[in-house]
Design a protein around this motif. Structure first.
Motif, PDB file in Angstrom:
ATOM      1  N   ARG A 250      -3.642  90.480  67.124  1.00  0.00           N
ATOM      2  CA  ARG A 250      -4.602  91.281  67.893  1.00  0.00           C
ATOM      3  C   ARG A 250      -4.106  91.473  69.319  1.00  0.00           C
ATOM      4  O   ARG A 250      -3.842  90.506  70.031  1.00  0.00           O
ATOM      5  CB  ARG A 250      -5.961  90.579  67.877  1.00  0.00           C
ATOM      6  N   GLY A 251      -3.966  92.735  69.747  1.00  0.00           N
ATOM      7  CA  GLY A 251      -3.554  93.033  71.102  1.00  0.00           C
ATOM      8  C   GLY A 251      -4.642  92.670  72.096  1.00  0.00           C
ATOM      9  O   GLY A 251      -5.832  92.796  71.807  1.00  0.00           O
ATOM     10  N   ILE A 252      -4.235  92.217  73.282  1.00  0.00           N
ATOM     11  CA  ILE A 252      -5.205  91.785  74.283  1.00  0.00           C
ATOM     12  C   ILE A 252      -5.776  92.950  75.075  1.00  0.00           C
ATOM     13  O   ILE A 252      -6.970  93.009  75.340  1.00  0.00           O
ATOM     14  CB  ILE A 252      -4.555  90.760  75.241  1.00  0.00           C
ATOM     15  N   ALA A 253      -4.928  93.905  75.462  1.00  0.00           N
ATOM     16  CA  ALA A 253      -5.367  94.926  76.410  1.00  0.00           C
ATOM     17  C   ALA A 253      -5.581  96.307  75.797  1.00  0.00           C
ATOM     18  O   ALA A 253      -6.094  97.187  76.467  1.00  0.00           O
ATOM     19  CB  ALA A 253      -4.363  95.023  77.553  1.00  0.00           C
ATOM     20  N   ASN A 254      -5.196  96.509  74.531  1.00  0.00           N
ATOM     21  CA  ASN A 254      -5.224  97.877  74.026  1.00  0.00           C
ATOM     22  C   ASN A 254      -5.977  98.070  72.721  1.00  0.00           C
ATOM     23  O   ASN A 254      -6.019  99.175  72.188  1.00  0.00           O
ATOM     24  CB  ASN A 254      -3.791  98.395  73.852  1.00  0.00           C
ATOM     25  N   GLY A 255      -6.575  97.028  72.167  1.00  0.00           N
ATOM     26  CA  GLY A 255      -7.364  97.176  70.955  1.00  0.00           C
ATOM     27  C   GLY A 255      -6.567  97.302  69.676  1.00  0.00           C
ATOM     28  O   GLY A 255      -7.138  97.458  68.592  1.00  0.00           O
ATOM     29  N   MET A 256      -5.234  97.237  69.760  1.00  0.00           N
ATOM     30  CA  MET A 256      -4.423  97.313  68.549  1.00  0.00           C
ATOM     31  C   MET A 256      -4.613  96.046  67.703  1.00  0.00           C
ATOM     32  O   MET A 256      -4.796  94.952  68.239  1.00  0.00           O
ATOM     33  CB  MET A 256      -2.945  97.465  68.910  1.00  0.00           C
ATOM     34  N   GLU A 257      -4.564  96.221  66.400  1.00  0.00           N
ATOM     35  CA  GLU A 257      -4.726  95.074  65.510  1.00  0.00           C
ATOM     36  C   GLU A 257      -3.986  95.314  64.208  1.00  0.00           C
ATOM     37  O   GLU A 257      -3.942  96.438  63.703  1.00  0.00           O
ATOM     38  CB  GLU A 257      -6.211  94.820  65.238  1.00  0.00           C
ATOM     39  N   MET A 258      -3.403  94.248  63.679  1.00  0.00           N
ATOM     40  CA  MET A 258      -2.728  94.315  62.396  1.00  0.00           C
ATOM     41  C   MET A 258      -3.174  93.125  61.562  1.00  0.00           C
ATOM     42  O   MET A 258      -3.246  91.999  62.060  1.00  0.00           O
ATOM     43  CB  MET A 258      -1.207  94.305  62.571  1.00  0.00           C
ATOM     44  N   GLU A 259      -3.513  93.367  60.317  1.00  0.00           N
ATOM     45  CA  GLU A 259      -3.954  92.310  59.414  1.00  0.00           C
ATOM     46  C   GLU A 259      -3.040  92.250  58.195  1.00  0.00           C
ATOM     47  O   GLU A 259      -2.779  93.267  57.556  1.00  0.00           O
ATOM     48  CB  GLU A 259      -5.395  92.555  58.951  1.00  0.00           C
ATOM     49  N   LEU A 260      -2.570  91.054  57.889  1.00  0.00           N
ATOM     50  CA  LEU A 260      -1.787  90.838  56.683  1.00  0.00           C
ATOM     51  C   LEU A 260      -2.567  89.877  55.796  1.00  0.00           C
ATOM     52  O   LEU A 260      -2.911  88.777  56.225  1.00  0.00           O
ATOM     53  CB  LEU A 260      -0.416  90.241  57.012  1.00  0.00           C
ATOM     54  N   THR A 261      -2.857  90.298  54.594  1.00  0.00           N
ATOM     55  CA  THR A 261      -3.604  89.463  53.659  1.00  0.00           C
ATOM     56  C   THR A 261      -2.648  88.867  52.635  1.00  0.00           C
ATOM     57  O   THR A 261      -1.893  89.589  51.970  1.00  0.00           O
ATOM     58  CB  THR A 261      -4.695  90.268  52.937  1.00  0.00           C
ATOM     59  N   PHE A 262      -2.677  87.541  52.548  1.00  0.00           N
ATOM     60  CA  PHE A 262      -1.841  86.813  51.597  1.00  0.00           C
ATOM     61  C   PHE A 262      -2.733  86.153  50.549  1.00  0.00           C
ATOM     62  O   PHE A 262      -3.798  85.619  50.872  1.00  0.00           O
ATOM     63  CB  PHE A 262      -1.030  85.732  52.311  1.00  0.00           C
TER      64      PHE A 262
END
Length: 276
Positions: A250-262
Motif C-alpha cells: 500500500r502506497g503512503i502518499a498516492n493511494g496506490m495498492e497491490m494485492e497478491l492472494t496466495f
C-alpha cells in the motif's frame, strides 16, 4: 501513474477480451513506484512541522504516520523506560537511548498480511486498543514487534519484542514468501494456472477489468517484491495457519495498492490472484 500504467500494460499482455496484446518486453512492475518518494518526503516534512491533531488518536494509521515522522511526538508517545525483549534477554531503554524510528515512511509504502478480506476491515476500526507493527527480517529469520496500546485515549509504544521467525504464526507463509520474492524459478513454479488479475479499465476510469496471467508470460511483467525485510501491521487480527494469505502493498502518499492472494493447494502455496 507510472505504476498504474505498468500494471495496465501487464493486463494487456494477458489476452483480456477485446484488448490487443503488447510485445513481450513489457516493463516489470517496480514496487518502489507504489509511492512517489518526493511526495512522501514532502509529507514527512509537513507532518514533522505540525502538532498531531487529537483526532489522529482515533485511527491507528493516522497516528502512526505522525509518530514515524515527528520526532517530538515520537519521544512523547513512548512509555519509558521501554521494555525491549530479544529472545530471553530483557532490557529497559531510557529516553536518551532511543533512536528515531521512521518505520516504512522512508520507503514510501508498507506491506500487510491478512488471512481473509474480512480482516482488512480492521484497518478502519476505531475501537481497537492494541496494535502490533511487525518488522520481518526475511534474510535474518527474525521478527521485531513494536507493541502499541491506547492508554488514556492516546496511542503509546509500550514494548519491543524480537523472536525467531519460525515462532511467528505466519512462519510457513513467510518462509515461502522469502523464496518467492528472490527465486525466479521457484516463483514461476508457485503460480496457479492461471493467475487472475483485476485492475482499472484503461478505457473507463470508473470501471475495472479482469484477465488471466499464464505462468509462461509471468517473467515479462512480474512485480518487484521486497525481499530483505517487510512490515506487517496487526490491527487485532488473529492469524491461523490457514490455507490463504493476502499480501498487500500500500502506497503512503498516492493511494496506490497491490494485492497478491496466495492459497495453499495440495500442501503448496500458490499465487492465485493479483489485483490493484
Amino acid at each position: 501513474m507510472v505504476f498504474a500504467m505498468c500494471v495496465l500494460t501487464m493486463v494487456w499482455t494477458t489476452g483480456c477480451t477485446d484488448k490487443k496484446p503488447v510485445t513481450a518486453d513489457t516493463t516489470a512492475v517496480d514496487s518502489s513506484k507504489i509511492a512517489d518518494t518526493t511526495t512522501v518526503d514532502t509529507m514527512n516534512q509537513l507532518i514533522s512541522e505540525q502538532p498531531m491533531p487529537k483526532a489522529a488518536d482515533e485511527l491507528f494509521d493516522d497516528f502512526i504516520f505522525n509518530f514515524a515522522a515527528n520526532r517530538k511526538l515520537q519521544m512523547s508517545r513512548i512509555k519509558f523506560p521501554l521494555k525491549v525483549v530479544d529472545g530471553e534477554n530483557v532490557a529497559y531503554l531510557k529516553k536518551q537511548q532511543w533512536q528515531m524510528e521512521h518505520f516504512f515512511m522512508e520507503q514510501g509504502y508498507y506491506t500487510l498480511i491478512f488471512d481473509n478480506v474480512k480482516q482488512m476491515d480492521l484497518v478502519k476500526d476505531t475501537s481497537i486498543n492494541n496494535v502490533v507493527i511487525e518488522k520481518v527480517y526475511l534474510t535474518d529469520g527474525k521478527v521485531q514487534k513494536y507493541m502499541f496500546d491506547r492508554l488514556g485515549g492516546k496511542w503509546m509504544l509500550t514494548s519491543v519484542q524480537t523472536n525467531a521467525m519460525v515462532h511467528n504464526t505466519n512462519a510457513s507463509f513467510l518462509a515461502f514468501y522469502q523464496r518467492f520474492a528472490t527465486d525466479q524459478d521457484f516463483q514461476i513454479e508457485s503460480l496457479n494456472n492461471p493467475v487472475m488479475f483485476t485492475g482499472p479499465d484503461p478505457d473507463d476510469d470508473f470501471s475495472t477489468m479482469t484477465g488471466e496471467i499464464a505462468p509462461e508470460t509471468w517473467p515479462a511483467f512480474a512485480p518487484e517484491l521486497p525481499s530483505d525485510f517487510i512490515y506487517n501491521i496487526m490491527y487485532g487480527q488473529k492469524y491461523s495457519e490457514g490455507n490463504q494469505k493476502i499480501f498487500v502493498m500500500r502506497g503512503i502518499a498516492n493511494g496506490m495498492e497491490m494485492e497478491l492472494t496466495f492459497k495453499r493447494l495440495d500442501g503448496k502455496w500458490k499465487l492465485t490472484s493479483l489485483s490493484e
